[in-house]
Design a protein around this motif. Structure first.
Motif, PDB file in Angstrom:
ATOM      1  N   LYS A 141      15.623   3.775  -3.638  1.00 31.10           N
ATOM      2  CA  LYS A 141      15.894   3.584  -2.223  1.00 31.10           C
ATOM      3  C   LYS A 141      14.989   4.480  -1.382  1.00 31.10           C
ATOM      4  CE  LYS A 141      19.547   4.416   1.181  1.00 31.10           C
ATOM      5  NZ  LYS A 141      20.962   4.840   1.363  1.00 31.10           N
ATOM      6  N   GLY A 142      14.309   3.862  -0.423  1.00 31.33           N
ATOM      7  CA  GLY A 142      13.472   4.614   0.485  1.00 31.33           C
ATOM      8  C   GLY A 142      12.114   5.013  -0.054  1.00 31.33           C
ATOM      9  N   GLU A 143      11.803   4.634  -1.292  1.00 30.53           N
ATOM     10  CA  GLU A 143      10.517   5.036  -1.872  1.00 30.53           C
ATOM     11  C   GLU A 143       9.367   4.247  -1.251  1.00 30.53           C
ATOM     12  OE1 GLU A 143       8.334   5.521  -6.252  1.00 30.53           O
ATOM     13  OE2 GLU A 143      10.475   5.072  -6.103  1.00 30.53           O
ATOM     14  N   LYS A 144       8.274   4.918  -0.973  1.00 26.87           N
ATOM     15  CA  LYS A 144       7.085   4.282  -0.429  1.00 26.87           C
ATOM     16  C   LYS A 144       6.329   3.576  -1.545  1.00 26.87           C
ATOM     17  CE  LYS A 144       2.781   5.384   1.997  1.00 26.87           C
ATOM     18  NZ  LYS A 144       1.960   6.478   2.585  1.00 26.87           N
ATOM     19  N   VAL A 145       5.919   2.338  -1.289  1.00 29.49           N
ATOM     20  CA  VAL A 145       5.178   1.537  -2.260  1.00 29.49           C
ATOM     21  C   VAL A 145       3.875   1.083  -1.608  1.00 29.49           C
ATOM     22  CG1 VAL A 145       5.190  -0.499  -3.756  1.00 29.49           C
ATOM     23  CG2 VAL A 145       7.329   0.724  -3.283  1.00 29.49           C
ATOM     24  N   THR A 146       2.768   1.235  -2.316  1.00 32.13           N
ATOM     25  CA  THR A 146       1.469   0.819  -1.785  1.00 32.13           C
ATOM     26  C   THR A 146       0.784  -0.152  -2.733  1.00 32.13           C
ATOM     27  OG1 THR A 146       0.306   2.670  -2.829  1.00 32.13           O
ATOM     28  CG2 THR A 146       1.138   3.018  -0.597  1.00 32.13           C
ATOM     29  N   THR A 160       4.862  -0.392   2.090  1.00 31.03           N
ATOM     30  CA  THR A 160       6.211  -0.660   2.564  1.00 31.03           C
ATOM     31  C   THR A 160       7.139   0.387   1.978  1.00 31.03           C
ATOM     32  OG1 THR A 160       7.879  -2.388   2.863  1.00 31.03           O
ATOM     33  CG2 THR A 160       6.892  -2.214   0.673  1.00 31.03           C
ATOM     34  N   VAL A 161       8.400   0.308   2.314  1.00 27.11           N
ATOM     35  CA  VAL A 161       9.411   1.230   1.807  1.00 27.11           C
ATOM     36  C   VAL A 161      10.544   0.405   1.197  1.00 27.11           C
ATOM     37  CG1 VAL A 161      11.090   3.019   2.421  1.00 27.11           C
ATOM     38  CG2 VAL A 161       8.841   2.987   3.510  1.00 27.11           C
ATOM     39  N   LEU A 202       8.937  -5.725  -0.828  1.00 35.11           N
ATOM     40  CA  LEU A 202       8.017  -6.861  -0.863  1.00 35.11           C
ATOM     41  C   LEU A 202       6.833  -6.563   0.039  1.00 35.11           C
ATOM     42  CD1 LEU A 202       8.785 -10.631  -0.753  1.00 35.11           C
ATOM     43  CD2 LEU A 202       7.201  -9.684   0.924  1.00 35.11           C
ATOM     44  N   ILE A 203       5.643  -6.822  -0.473  1.00 35.75           N
ATOM     45  CA  ILE A 203       4.405  -6.718   0.287  1.00 35.75           C
ATOM     46  C   ILE A 203       3.706  -8.065   0.223  1.00 35.75           C
ATOM     47  CG2 ILE A 203       2.086  -5.707   0.309  1.00 35.75           C
ATOM     48  CD1 ILE A 203       3.343  -3.084  -0.615  1.00 35.75           C
ATOM     49  N   GLU A 204       3.302  -8.571   1.362  1.00 29.38           N
ATOM     50  CA  GLU A 204       2.655  -9.875   1.412  1.00 29.38           C
ATOM     51  C   GLU A 204       1.150  -9.700   1.572  1.00 29.38           C
ATOM     52  OE1 GLU A 204       3.141 -12.940   4.724  1.00 29.38           O
ATOM     53  OE2 GLU A 204       4.553 -13.651   3.170  1.00 29.38           O
ATOM     54  N   LEU A 205       0.392 -10.195   0.603  1.00 37.04           N
ATOM     55  CA  LEU A 205      -1.061 -10.158   0.679  1.00 37.04           C
ATOM     56  C   LEU A 205      -1.558 -11.371   1.453  1.00 37.04           C
ATOM     57  CD1 LEU A 205      -1.932  -9.121  -2.984  1.00 37.04           C
ATOM     58  CD2 LEU A 205      -1.723  -7.656  -0.970  1.00 37.04           C
TER      59      LEU A 205
END
Length: 650
Positions: A57-62, A72-73, A81-84
């Motif tokens: 929870k709350g972890e930064k993801v790159t 995102t976090v 989810l990160i949208e390319l």
């Protein structure tokens, strides 16, 4: 339902490495990606591509891709989810996700192949039909992803059990869907862009296994409750244990009481001269009994003469297909066994086993229901080399082994329960973007054909929603011809299910019907012409995905009547001449065979016995062997049943 992946919206940051990496293993601290995201994957071109997973929870993801960083976090539920951005076809790329790099990622077209055993039928099964093509073809720009069998009674799974992405060659494709293999090959040849095929299929499964549970509550409550009834894991475990013990006990008693095992009935030295001879396509029972249920073991033996030139050589024994289980021996040595009726028997005879002169092939049939028998129209031969073949005879010596009572138990086949495959094998794939779906299923629902159309509509709506693709294209493969042909009209459940497939495919603007009524086999529910199925599915996607003007199988536009003559108008010109497998019915609803003639895009149908026709149908049988209504492009018309003077929606 739409799949919701929570988490803050990603932000793009300029700079960074030209990398793109996706992985199913833990990344950095506790960042985890689904199994789809592996090295060698193919991602869908031309559309934004979501990358998702879990973290604390709350972890930064790159994610670093093409010199841009996206971040995102993870939300309160740990999802992110990160949208390319949409990409053109190409690669290979690498991407960095939270510090772990995966390589050799391509952008191209992604296809999902799903259903039951005919989409599951693998390259190994069809290999003899396409041997040289399969041997010679490999393509690093085609990647295959196989979802392994798993079920979930309790809700949606987070990930699938997979074998990873594999480049297409003979070895990697050997146990992969033959339709998927030929589809990818065909689409690559047409487009020149990378192809990814995801196969999640399972033999014998009904359509309701692939539909979301909440959707079944509306209109199919009994299916929803069926799964609810089985949510007691301890109960299912007890059933499975009891069934296994019952099966083991049955097998032990069979072996204990089978004189063939003790008497060496599989050996060359055994004297079978007093055994009666039978033809393999008649009753195999020694007393000539009719086709009835036989439970237990039955032994058959055939002597063959091998000359000096072939003695000692390795060979391949083809025993067609058999019903049901078999242990097969050559000169006393077991060369193969198969546990159920459908797989072809292709057994290797090792070097040194065949001797000059007399040799014996022995088959020990084991049946728990039905009569042991050989399937017609299959190869029964020994192959020493291409072009060097010894045909087996049809006569076998036969003796009963041990007759047995019917086995105990039965239990619950969890994989066939409603929603369990949707939960475990479909839902976790979403929202991975794709170009289209090949749906090849229906054999297990032929006994309930009246409900197939609404179930298929639910499935398509479910999948489009969960993948966030409201226009997701479907190529629906219509059931092929199967079972023995009939000269007269049939009230065929197979025909009714084909008509349900036709109805749904033609009413839906983002689907097409793949007609396969000419690709089946009377004696095999798994016909081998999978390349033709893939070609026709590919043609459907040419229209649905690429917007090409493609002429597919002829469709009925309208039906008109003048006196006793009915004119069926199609959407395209037909190959002319006499047409077969047309039938007419009057007000009494009784169908009779009718004569038919094609001219242009119309077929004129009439029958002296029907003076006031109100219905017309075509190829309305399990196996309409004489069906010959084709478009000029060589594709068969779909089987149909229509009320006369009723316009048909295309």
């Amino acid at each position: 339902m739409k799949k919701i992946l929570k988490g803050n919206m990603p932000a793009a940051i300029c700079g960074g490495l030209m990398m793109f990496s996706l992985c199913a293993a833990p990344l950095q601290a506790k960042v985890v990606l689904p199994s789809l995201f592996r090295s060698g994957m193919v991602m869908q071109r031309g559309t934004p591509v979501p990358v998702w997973g879990t973290a604390d929870k709350g972890e930064k993801v790159t994610v670093v891709f093409k010199k841009k960083t996206y971040e995102t976090v993870a939300g309160d539920d740990g999802r992110w989810l990160i949208e390319l951005p949409a990409q053109k076809a190409g690669g290979p790329y690498t991407v960095d996700v939270a510090g772990t790099v995966l390589s050799d990622v391509l952008f191209g077209d992604v296809w999902l192949c799903s259903g039951q055993s005919n989409i599951d039928t693998d390259v190994e099964r069809v290999y003899p039909r396409y041997e040289s093509e399969i041997d010679s073809y490999k393509n690093d720009d085609i990647r295959l992803f196989r979802v392994q069998t798993v079920t979930n009674l309790h809700g949606h799974s987070e990930d699938v059990k997979a074998t990873g992405w594999r480049k297409l060659d003979k070895n990697n494709a050997w146990n992969f869907s033959a339709v998927g293999y030929f589809l990818a090959k065909r689409m690559y040849e047409k487009t020149g862009v990378p192809q990814g095929v995801i196969c999640n299929s399972l033999g014998g499964t009904p359509i309701e296994s692939w539909i979301e549970g909440d959707s079944l509550k509306n209109g199919f409550t009994q299916y929803y409750l069926q799964t609810e009834l089985c949510k007691d894991d301890e109960m299912l475990k007890a059933y499975a244990t009891a069934n296994q013990r019952a099966n083991n006990r049955w097998n032990s008693l069979l072996d204990e009481n089978d004189p063939g095992l003790k008497g060496g009935w599989n050996t060359l030295a055994y004297d079978d001269s007093l055994w009666p001879e039978v033809n393999q396509y008649g009753s195999l029972l020694p007393n000539g009994g009719g086709w009835r249920n036989y439970v237990g073991s039955l032994w058959v033996r055939q002597h063959i003469h091998v000359d000096a030139e072939h003695a000692g050589k390795p060979a391949r024994l083809l025993l067609g297909t058999l019903y049901d289980m078999d242990y097969t021996f050559v000169n006393g040595r077991e060369v193969g066994r198969t546990y159920y009726q459908y797989p072809p028997r292709r057994y290797q005879i090792p070097a040194g086993l065949l001797r000059e002169g007399d040799n014996v092939i022995t088959v020990r049939f084991i049946n728990k229901n039905g009569m042991p028998h050989f399937i017609k129209e299959k190869p029964y031969e020994i192959i020493f080399a291409p072009g060097d073949t010894m045909k087996l005879g049809e006569q076998w010596r036969v003796s009963e082994g041990a007759r047995m009572p019917s086995p105990l138990g039965g239990g619950t086949s969890v994989q066939n329960l409603p929603s369990v495959l949707y939960n475990a094998m479909l839902y976790p794939l979403a929202p991975y973007p794709m170009s289209g779906v090949v749906w090849y299923q229906g054999e297990s629902n032929t006994g309930r054909s009246a409900e197939y159309a609404p179930l298929l509509r639910k499935l398509m709506a479910n999948w489009r929603q969960v993948f966030n693709q409201p226009q997701l294209p479907f190529a629906i493969v219509q059931l092929a011809n199967f079972m023995q042909p009939s000269a007269g009209p049939q009230d065929s459940q197979w025909a009714r299910l084909r008509d349900a497939q036709r109805e749904v495919a033609y009413e839906d603007g983002r689907s097409e019907l793949v007609v396969a009524i000419d690709l089946g086999e009377a004696t095999d529910i798994h016909p081998l012409q999978k390349k033709d199925v893939a070609e026709r599915a590919g043609m459907a996607f040419d229209r649905l995905v690429y917007g090409k003007k493609v002429t597919l199988s002829p469709k009925v536009v309208k039906t008109d009547v003048q006196g006793r003559r009915v004119t069926v108008t199609f959407d395209q010109p037909l190959a002319g001449g006499a047409m077969y497998e047309f039938e007419l019915a009057g007000p009494d609803g009784r169908f009779v065979n009718a004569s038919a003639e094609a001219n242009g895009n119309a077929v004129v149908v009439e029958c002296e016995g029907v003076s006031n026709p109100v219905q017309v149908r075509y190829a309305w049988k399990d196996n309409p062997a004489k069906a010959n209504c084709y478009g000029k492009n060589g594709l068969p018309a779909t089987p149909f049943s229509e009320c006369i003077n009723k316009k048909t929606n295309l």
